[in-house]
Design a protein around this motif. Structure first.
Motif, short mmCIF file in Angstrom:
data_model
loop_
_atom_site.label_atom_id
_atom_site.label_comp_id
_atom_site.label_asym_id
_atom_site.label_seq_id
_atom_site.Cartn_x
_atom_site.Cartn_y
_atom_site.Cartn_z
N SER A 144 0.85 -1.19 0.00
CA SER A 144 0.00 0.00 0.00
C SER A 144 0.88 1.24 0.00
CB SER A 144 -0.89 0.02 1.25
OG SER A 144 -1.40 1.31 1.49
N PRO A 145 0.48 2.32 -0.69
CA PRO A 145 1.25 3.56 -0.64
C PRO A 145 1.07 4.31 0.67
CG PRO A 145 -0.74 3.89 -1.94
CD PRO A 145 -0.68 2.42 -1.60
N ALA A 146 0.18 3.83 1.55
CA ALA A 146 -0.11 4.51 2.80
C ALA A 146 0.46 3.79 4.01
CB ALA A 146 -1.62 4.69 2.95
N GLU A 147 1.52 3.03 3.81
CA GLU A 147 2.20 2.39 4.95
C GLU A 147 3.05 3.45 5.64
OE1 GLU A 147 1.43 -0.55 5.72
OE2 GLU A 147 0.98 -1.73 3.94
N ILE A 148 2.43 4.19 6.55
CA ILE A 148 3.09 5.38 7.09
C ILE A 148 4.32 5.04 7.92
CG2 ILE A 148 1.05 6.82 6.97
CD1 ILE A 148 0.47 6.18 9.86
N ASN A 149 4.41 3.80 8.43
CA ASN A 149 5.60 3.40 9.19
C ASN A 149 6.81 3.16 8.28
OD1 ASN A 149 4.01 1.14 8.27
ND2 ASN A 149 5.42 -0.19 9.38
N LEU A 150 6.57 2.97 7.00
CA LEU A 150 7.65 2.65 6.06
C LEU A 150 7.90 3.77 5.05
CD1 LEU A 150 6.61 -1.04 5.21
CD2 LEU A 150 8.22 -0.28 6.97
N LYS A 151 7.09 4.81 5.10
CA LYS A 151 7.06 5.77 4.00
C LYS A 151 8.40 6.46 3.74
CE LYS A 151 4.02 9.28 2.05
NZ LYS A 151 3.70 8.45 0.87
N ASP A 152 9.16 6.74 4.79
CA ASP A 152 10.42 7.47 4.59
C ASP A 152 11.40 6.70 3.71
OD1 ASP A 152 9.49 9.53 6.10
OD2 ASP A 152 10.60 9.00 7.92
N ASP A 153 11.32 5.38 3.72
CA ASP A 153 12.26 4.56 2.95
C ASP A 153 11.60 3.91 1.73
OD1 ASP A 153 14.89 4.52 4.44
OD2 ASP A 153 13.52 4.00 6.06
N ASP A 154 10.33 4.20 1.50
CA ASP A 154 9.61 3.54 0.41
C ASP A 154 9.98 4.16 -0.93
OD1 ASP A 154 7.84 2.03 -1.06
OD2 ASP A 154 6.14 3.34 -0.64
N ILE A 155 10.47 3.33 -1.84
CA ILE A 155 10.81 3.82 -3.18
C ILE A 155 9.88 3.27 -4.25
CG2 ILE A 155 13.25 4.12 -2.60
CD1 ILE A 155 13.77 1.50 -4.18
N VAL A 156 9.00 2.34 -3.89
CA VAL A 156 8.26 1.61 -4.91
C VAL A 156 6.88 2.21 -5.19
CG1 VAL A 156 7.25 -0.07 -3.29
CG2 VAL A 156 7.66 -0.73 -5.66
N ASN A 157 6.39 3.06 -4.28
CA ASN A 157 5.05 3.62 -4.48
C ASN A 157 5.11 5.10 -4.86
OD1 ASN A 157 3.23 1.32 -3.95
ND2 ASN A 157 4.20 1.31 -1.94
N MET A 158 4.88 6.01 -3.91
CA MET A 158 4.68 7.40 -4.29
C MET A 158 5.95 8.13 -4.68
SD MET A 158 1.56 7.11 -4.28
CE MET A 158 1.25 8.71 -5.03
N ARG A 159 7.11 7.67 -4.21
CA ARG A 159 8.34 8.31 -4.71
C ARG A 159 8.48 8.06 -6.21
NH1 ARG A 159 14.29 7.80 -1.96
NH2 ARG A 159 12.97 8.08 -0.12
N THR A 160 8.19 6.84 -6.61
CA THR A 160 8.20 6.53 -8.05
C THR A 160 7.11 7.29 -8.78
OG1 THR A 160 9.20 4.34 -7.79
CG2 THR A 160 7.81 4.68 -9.71
N ALA A 161 5.91 7.34 -8.21
CA ALA A 161 4.80 8.03 -8.86
C ALA A 161 5.12 9.51 -9.07
CB ALA A 161 3.53 7.87 -8.03
N LEU A 162 5.68 10.17 -8.05
CA LEU A 162 6.02 11.58 -8.18
C LEU A 162 7.14 11.80 -9.18
CD1 LEU A 162 5.81 12.53 -4.40
CD2 LEU A 162 4.34 13.46 -6.21
N HIS A 163 8.14 10.91 -9.15
CA HIS A 163 9.26 11.04 -10.09
C HIS A 163 8.77 10.97 -11.53
CE1 HIS A 163 13.44 10.64 -11.47
NE2 HIS A 163 13.00 9.71 -12.30
N ALA A 164 7.84 10.07 -11.80
CA ALA A 164 7.35 9.87 -13.16
C ALA A 164 6.13 10.72 -13.48
CB ALA A 164 6.99 8.40 -13.36
N GLN A 165 5.60 11.44 -12.46
CA GLN A 165 4.33 12.15 -12.61
C GLN A 165 3.29 11.21 -13.24
OE1 GLN A 165 3.15 15.49 -11.57
NE2 GLN A 165 4.73 14.69 -10.20
N ALA A 166 3.18 10.03 -12.62
CA ALA A 166 2.32 8.97 -13.16
C ALA A 166 0.86 9.26 -12.86
CB ALA A 166 2.72 7.63 -12.54
N ARG A 167 0.00 8.86 -13.77
CA ARG A 167 -1.44 8.89 -13.56
C ARG A 167 -1.79 7.59 -12.86
NH1 ARG A 167 -3.14 12.48 -17.64
NH2 ARG A 167 -5.13 12.68 -16.56
#
Length: 487
Positions: A144-167
């Motif tokens: 899930s992109p909302a795993e708030i305990n892991l978010k600082d190190d998460d590269i597979v969800n929203m960091r990727t989405a923001l980098h690609a400006q994905a829909r």
């Protein structure tokens, strides 16, 4: 111009991200677009071997099976850049880290936190290269992109989405219940900049009366501003291997009904490459089940010991369940036993580990072989032909086969014992009576030539599966949604 990016996020693991990503790859490819899949990080012991390692584009490397299949669905050549980081669990708290196709011992020895920031430059560069070479990149998230305990190190969800400006599409499994709460809760936990990337919610695995969904979608859109863009019905038997398929098949032969050849695959805790057995679930005249107890093996015609990410610990588990005695008894009665990779190693006399790779221990003693674990992993695509195969497996004699190898162990005949039959030198061995066969080659049952000689029929391959999946999403997405994601 960089490729447009469509991303499939999920409210949970198992929501249907991999399946929907695969379907969208074929849907966009059928429109004449050049498409590539991408998943920044996958955690799975299901891996395939492809060309393109970290340092040598011609070297063989590993990538997650899901992204391998997504590449085939996209009509693209599988490439390790499509899954730049692969984590292969060996224990509950440790994984082998594969970066751009090759094992990275340094990363494997480090803790999870901090690893994401360290590898992000390599991961984002792989995505940028794919975007430069394609029209569309279909990206899969994880968990899930909302795993708030892991978010600082998460590269597979929203960091990727923001980098690609994905829909982004957010998919949830409505069959489990709580789907609207899962969707709303995920949306609510995302920062505003990340919410802005959400283009639609997808209700997956729905069964029942669609009118009962109202007024849920309308109320959810009023709360979030995000529409429900598809309701996908439950679809059993679509033909795509499931990453968690061990949980989807019966554990006792007879539960699934039908007759024919009854095949029991032992589901060890660290089972690997379980997706290679998917064809057995589809072939007519074959009944497939996963086995965890001796009782699960009682009705089996064939027993299969599959690959393992940690052979010695899985062998210890097998003994603790009494499965070692059940397998030996089955073999003693002349029943067929097949070991694949780690399963082959288990069938031998001994496992020797001078470098601390896997562990030492006695094998099951059904083949006169010794396996020594080496630091360097064998990773290669392999083509070979069976020579003369004796006994119960004799139908394989002369059959050409194509597959792949992923193993630290190196196996050879025990010098003090009678020699085993070796129908493929260095790759396959049999006992004297011929009913026990061990092979290093993964993908045996995916080869239509093997299907034909063993079962008298062959499956048509995965292309019809991918096309049916694309047809399915086209029927159930609201008109125009998938096209608008590229604008």
């Amino acid at each position: 111009m960089a490729a447009r990016c469509v991303m499939v996020l999920g409210t949970t693991s198992g929501a249907g991200k991999s399946w929907l990503t695969t379907a969208l790859c074929r849907w966009y490819a059928r429109r004449g677009l050049k498409v590539a899949p991408f998943k920044a990080q996958n955690m799975s012991n299901n891996a395939r071997v492809v060309a393109g390692g970290r340092f040598d584009r011609l070297a063989a490397g590993e990538m997650g099976s899901a992204q391998y299949l997504q590449a085939l669905s996209a009509r693209a050549e599988p490439d390790v850049r499509m899954n730049p980081l692969l984590l292969k669990p060996e224990r509950d708290t440790h994984s082998q880290v594969v970066l751009l196709g090759q094992v990275d011992e340094q990363l494997s020895s480090e803790g999870w936190r901090g690893r994401g920031n360290k590898v992000w430059p390599r991961v984002s560069a792989a995505l940028d290269e794919l975007r430069a070479e394609n029209d569309v990149v279909v990206i899969e998230g994880a968990g899930s992109p909302a795993e708030i305990n892991l978010k600082d190190d998460d590269i597979v969800n929203m960091r990727t989405a923001l980098h690609a400006q994905a829909r982004c599409l957010l998919v949830t499994d409505i069959d489990r219940g709580g789907a609207f709460a899962h969707l709303y809760g995920t949306w609510a936990l995302l920062p505003e900049a990340e919410r802005a990337l959400l283009e639609g919610f997808v209700l997956n695995k729905f069964r029942g009366d669609a009118s009962l969904l109202a007024p849920g979608p309308r109320q959810l859109q009023a709360l979030t501003g995000v529409p429900v863009v598809a309701t996908l019905p439950m679809w059993f038997g679509h033909g795509l291997p499931e990453e968690d398929g061990v949980y989807l098949l019966p554990h006792s032969l007879g539960e699934g009904g039908g007759g024919g050849t009854r095949v029991a695959v032992i589901a060890c805790p660290r089972i690997s490459n379980l997706d290679e057995f998917q064809p057995l679930a589809q072939l007519p005249g074959v009944q497939l089940a996963w086995a965890r107890t001796p009782k699960d093996l009682e009705a089996a015609d064939w027993i299969v010991l599959p690959g393992s990410k940690h052979t010695c610990s899985d062998l210890a588990w097998l003994r603790s369940q009494g499965l070692d005695r059940a397998v030996a008894a089955h073999a003693g009665r002349g029943g067929r036993v097949l070991g694949v990779c780690g399963g082959l190693q288990m069938l031998g006399e001994a496992l020797v580990d001078p470098h601390g790779i896997d562990g030492n221990g006695p094998g099951l003693g059904l083949l006169p072989l010794v396996t020594v674990f080496e630091p360097r992993k064998t990773i290669r695509r392999t083509e070979a032909s069976f020579g003369e195969v004796a006994g119960a497996w004799s139908a394989l004699s002369g059959t050409p086969v194509r597959g792949y190898e992923i193993h630290h162990g190196q196996t050879a005949q025990h010098p003090a014992m009678a020699k085993a039959r070796e129908p493929i030198p260095g790759l396959a061995w049999q006992n004297e009576s011929g009913n026990v066969l061990g092979v290093y080659l993964h993908g045996l049952f995916e080869d239509p030539r093997v299907q034909q000689v063993l079962f008298g029929t062959a499956l048509p391959g995965l292309d019809p599966v991918f096309d049916a999946m694309a047809d399915f999403v086209e029927r159930h997405f609201h008109p125009g949604v998938l096209e608008r994601l590229l604008r």
